[in-house]
Design a protein around this motif. Structure first.
Motif, PDB file in Angstrom:
ATOM      1  N   GLY A 142      13.414  88.052  24.578  1.00  0.00           N
ATOM      2  CA  GLY A 142      13.231  88.709  25.866  1.00  0.00           C
ATOM      3  C   GLY A 142      13.874  90.070  25.966  1.00  0.00           C
ATOM      4  O   GLY A 142      13.794  90.729  26.997  1.00  0.00           O
ATOM      5  N   SER A 143      14.557  90.501  24.887  1.00  0.00           N
ATOM      6  CA  SER A 143      15.220  91.803  24.887  1.00  0.00           C
ATOM      7  C   SER A 143      14.563  92.721  23.868  1.00  0.00           C
ATOM      8  O   SER A 143      13.992  92.268  22.872  1.00  0.00           O
ATOM      9  N   THR A 144      14.619  94.018  24.132  1.00  0.00           N
ATOM     10  CA  THR A 144      14.101  94.999  23.183  1.00  0.00           C
ATOM     11  C   THR A 144      15.234  95.753  22.492  1.00  0.00           C
ATOM     12  O   THR A 144      14.984  96.596  21.639  1.00  0.00           O
ATOM     13  N   ILE A 145      16.479  95.453  22.880  1.00  0.00           N
ATOM     14  CA  ILE A 145      17.627  96.161  22.321  1.00  0.00           C
ATOM     15  C   ILE A 145      18.256  95.317  21.215  1.00  0.00           C
ATOM     16  O   ILE A 145      18.750  94.221  21.479  1.00  0.00           O
ATOM     17  N   PRO A 146      18.250  95.787  19.985  1.00  0.00           N
ATOM     18  CA  PRO A 146      18.863  95.010  18.897  1.00  0.00           C
ATOM     19  C   PRO A 146      20.385  95.078  18.952  1.00  0.00           C
ATOM     20  O   PRO A 146      20.967  96.044  19.440  1.00  0.00           O
ATOM     21  N   VAL A 147      21.018  94.024  18.448  1.00  0.00           N
ATOM     22  CA  VAL A 147      22.470  93.990  18.290  1.00  0.00           C
ATOM     23  C   VAL A 147      22.775  94.025  16.803  1.00  0.00           C
ATOM     24  O   VAL A 147      22.181  93.280  16.016  1.00  0.00           O
ATOM     25  N   TYR A 148      23.692  94.902  16.412  1.00  0.00           N
ATOM     26  CA  TYR A 148      24.037  95.067  15.006  1.00  0.00           C
ATOM     27  C   TYR A 148      25.382  94.390  14.727  1.00  0.00           C
ATOM     28  O   TYR A 148      26.348  94.597  15.464  1.00  0.00           O
ATOM     29  N   TYR A 149      25.440  93.605  13.659  1.00  0.00           N
ATOM     30  CA  TYR A 149      26.635  92.842  13.328  1.00  0.00           C
ATOM     31  C   TYR A 149      27.228  93.308  11.993  1.00  0.00           C
ATOM     32  O   TYR A 149      26.541  93.340  10.969  1.00  0.00           O
ATOM     33  N   TYR A 150      28.503  93.676  12.043  1.00  0.00           N
ATOM     34  CA  TYR A 150      29.279  93.939  10.842  1.00  0.00           C
ATOM     35  C   TYR A 150      30.157  92.715  10.577  1.00  0.00           C
ATOM     36  O   TYR A 150      30.502  91.980  11.506  1.00  0.00           O
ATOM     37  N   THR A 151      30.551  92.531   9.323  1.00  0.00           N
ATOM     38  CA  THR A 151      31.400  91.398   8.964  1.00  0.00           C
ATOM     39  C   THR A 151      32.536  91.854   8.056  1.00  0.00           C
ATOM     40  O   THR A 151      32.329  92.653   7.143  1.00  0.00           O
ATOM     41  N   MET A 152      33.744  91.347   8.336  1.00  0.00           N
ATOM     42  CA  MET A 152      34.879  91.454   7.422  1.00  0.00           C
ATOM     43  C   MET A 152      35.202  90.036   6.971  1.00  0.00           C
ATOM     44  O   MET A 152      35.658  89.215   7.770  1.00  0.00           O
ATOM     45  N   SER A 153      34.970  89.745   5.692  1.00  0.00           N
ATOM     46  CA  SER A 153      35.151  88.369   5.224  1.00  0.00           C
ATOM     47  C   SER A 153      36.622  87.977   5.146  1.00  0.00           C
ATOM     48  O   SER A 153      36.971  86.815   5.301  1.00  0.00           O
ATOM     49  N   SER A 154      37.499  88.949   4.899  1.00  0.00           N
ATOM     50  CA  SER A 154      38.940  88.673   4.817  1.00  0.00           C
ATOM     51  C   SER A 154      39.685  89.805   5.503  1.00  0.00           C
ATOM     52  O   SER A 154      39.954  90.837   4.886  1.00  0.00           O
ATOM     53  N   GLY A 155      39.992  89.610   6.772  1.00  0.00           N
ATOM     54  CA  GLY A 155      40.645  90.672   7.525  1.00  0.00           C
ATOM     55  C   GLY A 155      42.017  90.263   8.002  1.00  0.00           C
ATOM     56  O   GLY A 155      42.455  89.123   7.814  1.00  0.00           O
TER      57      GLY A 155
END
Length: 219
Positions: A129-142
């Motif tokens: 229902g949304s047209t705005i994407p969400v971008y996800y970054y990941t730090m595996s060991s922070g």
């Protein structure tokens, strides 16, 4: 000293990332101190804006790098926290996997600074229902590097109902500050520029309104 350490650590990171492509974790042999010595400090709002405008360029700039970033926590899961590094216009998130002892001391909506190595790619999701994407970054060991923050502000006056003080931090919205038990706040500093330090908690979902808890006067 940080510059002197950065070159060998950068070489170490390059070799580690090569190992990662073969199935290893580039952060596995790095301590928090190693990461801090080599980290690039990144502004959360700038990262989110650049990611929304050009994801490919942002991936090249920010992925597979040692970054230090400050943002509020939007969720705490079993083994990671999710940081809100954008707003409704430029939504982005950073999932930071942390040691269990660090997770136990954190709260939803708390501002923190973290350091770690970002994953090689950005994940993109668009809610139904949304047209705005969400971008996800990941730090595996922070690691969490800061939970208390200093700031310049002025006290407008007491909020007797909440045992707090109204604070002006230079924006158009007054905020509250709750001082540590036993801290005496003299009336002659009201309206004057002061320095305080404390734990910052944002209102749920807000990127602008926060309150300062367990605060101390620095001057």
């Amino acid at each position: 000293m940080k510059r002197l350490l950065a070159l060998p650590l950068a070489l170490f990171l390059a070799l580690s990332l090569a190992a990662c492509s073969e199935g290893g974790d580039p952060a596995a042999d790095m301590t928090k101190e190693d990461m801090l010595a080599a980290a690039e400090t990144v502004d959360a709002a700038a990262l989110a804006s650049e990611t929304a405008s050009d994801p490919a360029a942002a991936q090249e700039t920010y992925c597979g790098k040692i970054l230090e970033i400050t943002a509020p926590i939007s969720a705490i899961e079993e083994d990671y926290i999710r940081l809100r590094i954008g707003d409704n216009v430029t939504p982005a998130r950073l999932d930071v996997y942390l040691p269990a002892e660090e997770l136990a001391d954190l709260s939803d909506d708390q501002q923190v600074t973290v350091v770690g190595i970002t994953a090689p790619k950005i994940e993109k999701q668009t809610a139904e229902g949304s047209t705005i994407p969400v971008y996800y970054y990941t730090m595996s060991s922070g690691y969490v590097t800061q939970t208390r923050f200093e700031m310049t502000c002025s006290l407008v006056g007491p909020d007797l109902a909440n045992n707090a003080f109204y604070m002006n931090d230079g924006t158009s919205v007054q905020k509250r500050v709750y001082f540590q038990n036993g801290v005496e706040v003299p009336t002659d500093i009201w309206g004057k520029e002061i320095r305080i330090a404390g734990t910052i908690l944002y209102d749920e979902g807000s990127s602008t309104y926060y309150e300062v808890y367990d605060a101390e006067l620095l001057q």
